[in-house]
Design a protein around this motif. Sequence first.
Motif, PDB file in Angstrom:
ATOM      1  N   HIS A  50       0.808  -1.221   0.000  1.00 14.56           N
ATOM      2  CA  HIS A  50       0.000   0.000   0.000  1.00 14.56           C
ATOM      3  C   HIS A  50       0.844   1.276   0.000  1.00 14.56           C
ATOM      4  O   HIS A  50       0.296   2.367  -0.171  1.00 14.56           O
ATOM      5  CB  HIS A  50      -0.924   0.017   1.218  1.00 14.56           C
ATOM      6  CG  HIS A  50      -1.883  -1.133   1.265  1.00 14.56           C
ATOM      7  ND1 HIS A  50      -2.949  -1.248   0.406  1.00 14.56           N
ATOM      8  CD2 HIS A  50      -1.919  -2.231   2.059  1.00 14.56           C
ATOM      9  CE1 HIS A  50      -3.609  -2.367   0.676  1.00 14.56           C
ATOM     10  NE2 HIS A  50      -2.997  -2.979   1.668  1.00 14.56           N
ATOM     11  N   GLY A  51       2.149   1.152   0.206  1.00 16.92           N
ATOM     12  CA  GLY A  51       2.994   2.340   0.202  1.00 16.92           C
ATOM     13  C   GLY A  51       4.256   2.132   1.000  1.00 16.92           C
ATOM     14  O   GLY A  51       4.564   1.028   1.467  1.00 16.92           O
ATOM     15  N   THR A  56       1.959   6.885  -0.254  1.00 13.08           N
ATOM     16  CA  THR A  56       0.904   5.874  -0.302  1.00 13.08           C
ATOM     17  C   THR A  56       0.376   5.688  -1.718  1.00 13.08           C
ATOM     18  O   THR A  56       0.362   6.623  -2.520  1.00 13.08           O
ATOM     19  CB  THR A  56      -0.261   6.261   0.637  1.00 13.08           C
ATOM     20  OG1 THR A  56      -1.217   5.197   0.648  1.00 13.08           O
ATOM     21  CG2 THR A  56      -0.944   7.553   0.185  1.00 13.08           C
ATOM     22  N   MET A 260       2.457  -0.099   4.457  1.00 12.32           N
ATOM     23  CA  MET A 260       1.761   1.179   4.312  1.00 12.32           C
ATOM     24  C   MET A 260       2.796   2.305   4.260  1.00 12.32           C
ATOM     25  O   MET A 260       4.005   2.064   4.323  1.00 12.32           O
ATOM     26  CB  MET A 260       0.770   1.390   5.444  1.00 12.32           C
ATOM     27  CG  MET A 260       1.370   1.420   6.832  1.00 12.32           C
ATOM     28  SD  MET A 260       0.156   1.858   8.110  1.00 12.32           S
ATOM     29  CE  MET A 260      -0.184   3.583   7.710  1.00 12.32           C
ATOM     30  N   ASP A 261       2.312   3.537   4.124  1.00 13.92           N
ATOM     31  CA  ASP A 261       3.229   4.656   3.931  1.00 13.92           C
ATOM     32  C   ASP A 261       4.187   4.849   5.092  1.00 13.92           C
ATOM     33  O   ASP A 261       5.264   5.417   4.943  1.00 13.92           O
ATOM     34  CB  ASP A 261       2.459   5.950   3.658  1.00 13.92           C
ATOM     35  CG  ASP A 261       1.489   6.335   4.777  1.00 13.92           C
ATOM     36  OD1 ASP A 261       1.226   5.512   5.665  1.00 13.92           O
ATOM     37  OD2 ASP A 261       0.973   7.471   4.738  1.00 13.92           O
ATOM     38  N   LEU A 272      -4.914   5.628   6.683  1.00 15.55           N
ATOM     39  CA  LEU A 272      -5.094   4.547   5.722  1.00 15.55           C
ATOM     40  C   LEU A 272      -6.576   4.420   5.400  1.00 15.55           C
ATOM     41  O   LEU A 272      -7.379   4.093   6.275  1.00 15.55           O
ATOM     42  CB  LEU A 272      -4.555   3.227   6.280  1.00 15.55           C
ATOM     43  CG  LEU A 272      -4.624   2.011   5.348  1.00 15.55           C
ATOM     44  CD1 LEU A 272      -3.693   2.197   4.156  1.00 15.55           C
ATOM     45  CD2 LEU A 272      -4.268   0.730   6.106  1.00 15.55           C
TER      46      LEU A 272
END
Length: 363
Positions: A50-51, A56, A260-261, A272
């Motif tokens: 997702h990042g 992201t 994730m980011d 998110l």
Amino acid sequence: MTRISGRIVTPGAVVPGHLDLDGGRIAAIVPDDTVGDDVIVPGFVDLHCHGGGGHTFTTGSVAAAHGAAAFHLGHGTTTMLASLVSSPFELMRSATASFRPLVDEGVLAGVHFEGPYLSAVRCGAQNPAYLRDPVPAEIVELIKIGEGAVRMMTVAPELPGALEAIALLRDHGVLAAIGHTDATYDQTHAGVAAGATVATHLFNGMRPPHHREPGPVVGLLSSSVACELIADGIHLHPGMLAFAAGSVGPDRAVLITDAMDATGMPDGRYELGGQEVVVADRVARLAEGGSIAGSTLTMDVAVRNAVAAGVSLTDAARMASTTPARLLGLADRGALAPGLRADLVVLDDGLRLKHVMRAGERI
């Protein structure tokens, strides 16, 4: 001609020697017992991310997608899907259109929609406000907009219309994955029979196994699908990781990050899918409810963790590269062999990253 020396991890063995590279391709593997302790593995292929690095994929931003892809490339991921989370259809459409040129450029290998056709009971960190039953017209429109960019979609097979959606994805050449599901064992097998070929982060976001109702975990393990595994020591105990990998073998087990980011970033508060996430000591959780919200994992660490859990180095390399490349139909990469693209990662003898090459160019 470029020469890289070390212990070369091929699909079947670890070969001490040299990799000769020519024009972005592997020209030859030359055995040589005098090489050092460096370990050379194929570039990683991440099906579910997702990042990372503060960027992201989930908003559909092209600039953020470039940043996230570059971050993970620096950790050895030479091929990746951009994973979105459950979102309004308008965002799904715009993200598909925005990311399609990045797929054409080779920055991304495609788009993975993790939702919104997921179980509210097992939604985890997916935003419940956006969950809904499958809509065939939406799926067809996304595939049309993507022109080949939409490569995978996660669906809960017990939802109304889910089996038809899975068959629709299969017929359009899109990987249908089963995940975030409260399905029974039989419902899970029905999803596989309809055309599902991937299990989205096995165990996580699924009804737990029970000896009187095995549920989706045993249903997926006992089928033919490829099983994603998050090897961060948080989503799965190392013993469970080793059990699952040993149960299905390296041709079905797939290492992913689900990153994730916040990956590579300081602890703190992130977002998110419209929900606040708190990251503390590598663990990302929803601020409200505490569900695990993705990971802060990179693929180089995933491989190292898998080996520490008892997976052989050759199997870990297949799980991180060869098997996911095959799922995506990318026959030009995913292993170290003459004729394939020179995507490779050089690790030290502790399996810590030293440098990365993509198509023969050092990153």
